[in-house]
Scaffold this motif. Sequence first.
Motif, PDB file in Angstrom:
ATOM      1  N   GLY A 165     -48.557   1.554  -4.228  1.00 17.34           N
ATOM      2  CA  GLY A 165     -47.578   1.524  -5.310  1.00 17.34           C
ATOM      3  C   GLY A 165     -46.268   2.225  -5.015  1.00 17.34           C
ATOM      4  O   GLY A 165     -45.524   2.571  -5.936  1.00 17.34           O
ATOM      5  N   VAL A 166     -45.952   2.411  -3.722  1.00 19.88           N
ATOM      6  CA  VAL A 166     -44.655   3.034  -3.425  1.00 19.88           C
ATOM      7  C   VAL A 166     -43.561   2.041  -3.774  1.00 19.88           C
ATOM      8  O   VAL A 166     -43.669   0.853  -3.495  1.00 19.88           O
ATOM      9  N   GLY A 167     -42.537   2.526  -4.416  1.00 22.78           N
ATOM     10  CA  GLY A 167     -41.438   1.653  -4.768  1.00 22.78           C
ATOM     11  C   GLY A 167     -40.302   1.814  -3.777  1.00 22.78           C
ATOM     12  O   GLY A 167     -40.527   1.997  -2.577  1.00 22.78           O
ATOM     13  N   MET A 168     -39.086   1.780  -4.296  1.00 25.63           N
ATOM     14  CA  MET A 168     -37.909   1.903  -3.442  1.00 25.63           C
ATOM     15  C   MET A 168     -37.543   3.366  -3.179  1.00 25.63           C
ATOM     16  O   MET A 168     -36.834   3.663  -2.214  1.00 25.63           O
ATOM     17  N   ASN A 169     -38.020   4.272  -4.038  1.00 24.21           N
ATOM     18  CA  ASN A 169     -37.523   5.649  -3.953  1.00 24.21           C
ATOM     19  C   ASN A 169     -38.579   6.720  -3.688  1.00 24.21           C
ATOM     20  O   ASN A 169     -38.240   7.876  -3.441  1.00 24.21           O
ATOM     21  N   GLU A 170     -39.868   6.352  -3.756  1.00 20.07           N
ATOM     22  CA  GLU A 170     -40.894   7.364  -3.531  1.00 20.07           C
ATOM     23  C   GLU A 170     -40.805   7.910  -2.106  1.00 20.07           C
ATOM     24  O   GLU A 170     -40.508   7.180  -1.165  1.00 20.07           O
ATOM     25  N   PRO A 171     -41.043   9.234  -1.944  1.00 23.26           N
ATOM     26  CA  PRO A 171     -40.969   9.832  -0.598  1.00 23.26           C
ATOM     27  C   PRO A 171     -42.032   9.278   0.339  1.00 23.26           C
ATOM     28  O   PRO A 171     -43.129   8.923  -0.090  1.00 23.26           O
ATOM     29  N   LEU A 172     -41.651   9.186   1.619  1.00 22.11           N
ATOM     30  CA  LEU A 172     -42.591   8.676   2.635  1.00 22.11           C
ATOM     31  C   LEU A 172     -43.198   9.812   3.459  1.00 22.11           C
ATOM     32  O   LEU A 172     -43.831   9.582   4.491  1.00 22.11           O
ATOM     33  N   VAL A 173     -42.988  11.026   2.981  1.00 21.58           N
ATOM     34  CA  VAL A 173     -43.596  12.198   3.644  1.00 21.58           C
ATOM     35  C   VAL A 173     -44.472  12.925   2.622  1.00 21.58           C
ATOM     36  O   VAL A 173     -44.270  12.809   1.406  1.00 21.58           O
ATOM     37  N   ASP A 174     -45.455  13.693   3.133  1.00 20.32           N
ATOM     38  CA  ASP A 174     -46.332  14.413   2.209  1.00 20.32           C
ATOM     39  C   ASP A 174     -45.683  15.731   1.792  1.00 20.32           C
ATOM     40  O   ASP A 174     -44.536  16.014   2.156  1.00 20.32           O
ATOM     41  N   ALA A 175     -46.448  16.522   1.055  1.00 22.60           N
ATOM     42  CA  ALA A 175     -45.913  17.778   0.516  1.00 22.60           C
ATOM     43  C   ALA A 175     -45.473  18.739   1.605  1.00 22.60           C
ATOM     44  O   ALA A 175     -44.602  19.600   1.396  1.00 22.60           O
ATOM     45  N   GLU A 176     -46.062  18.593   2.791  1.00 19.22           N
ATOM     46  CA  GLU A 176     -45.718  19.494   3.899  1.00 19.22           C
ATOM     47  C   GLU A 176     -44.622  18.936   4.794  1.00 19.22           C
ATOM     48  O   GLU A 176     -44.277  19.522   5.821  1.00 19.22           O
ATOM     49  N   GLY A 177     -44.121  17.748   4.426  1.00 20.41           N
ATOM     50  CA  GLY A 177     -43.007  17.171   5.186  1.00 20.41           C
ATOM     51  C   GLY A 177     -43.429  16.275   6.319  1.00 20.41           C
ATOM     52  O   GLY A 177     -42.595  15.853   7.121  1.00 20.41           O
ATOM     53  N   PHE A 178     -44.735  15.980   6.414  1.00 24.72           N
ATOM     54  CA  PHE A 178     -45.217  15.090   7.470  1.00 24.72           C
ATOM     55  C   PHE A 178     -45.242  13.641   6.955  1.00 24.72           C
ATOM     56  O   PHE A 178     -45.475  13.412   5.759  1.00 24.72           O
TER      57      PHE A 178
END
Length: 209
Positions: free
Chosen positions: A41-54
């Motif tokens: 369900g990722v759209g156009m703006n959801e981050p592609l990294v996790d909470a730790e930045g990976f």
Amino acid sequence: MAQPGGSRPVTVSDVQQLVKRKDEVEAQIKACYELLEGQKGVGMNEPLVDAEGFPRDDIDLYQVRTARHNIICLQNDHKALMKQVEEALHQLHAREKEKHAKDEAEALAEAMSQSQNVPQAFAKVNAVTPGSPASISGLQVDDEIVEFGSVNINNFQNLQNIATVVQHSEGRPLSVTVIRSGKKVHVGLTPKRWAGKGLLGCNIIPLQR
């Protein structure tokens, strides 16, 4: 296909092709959004990294990035196509309006030309006796006379002019031109003795202008 503003005029077929391309682009955009929906369900703006930045490992990053890029490009294409469709429709409408105006102008010019070609009448038939020479020739009540033998608007003075022509043409066909329902009609009238009064069997009155 000629684009709006191109060298040849836009046709209905051109507009149909533009609309078809627009529909295809919309279908491609929908497919890209469905692909993103399938990636958690990722759209156009959801981050592609996790909470730790990976980089997230629960989705296909390449597919998501490609889909997002394609959506941006396709939306630009869609916007451009919408503008082309709008311009093409405007051109078609303007040309249709211009053609309508031209047709109206031509019809008016033709009507004016016809009215100018119709000569002016100087007398009118207000009675025709059945079986008379006038009736047999086809002369009708309300026919407006523009030529009666040698008599026309330019030399007509009074009904005596017509009477003189009739007397001199007894037994010989006279060329008579009348206006009937706005059109010129030619009648061959032969003044002659018959069971009724006179040589014609019709009544003619001068037109008041």
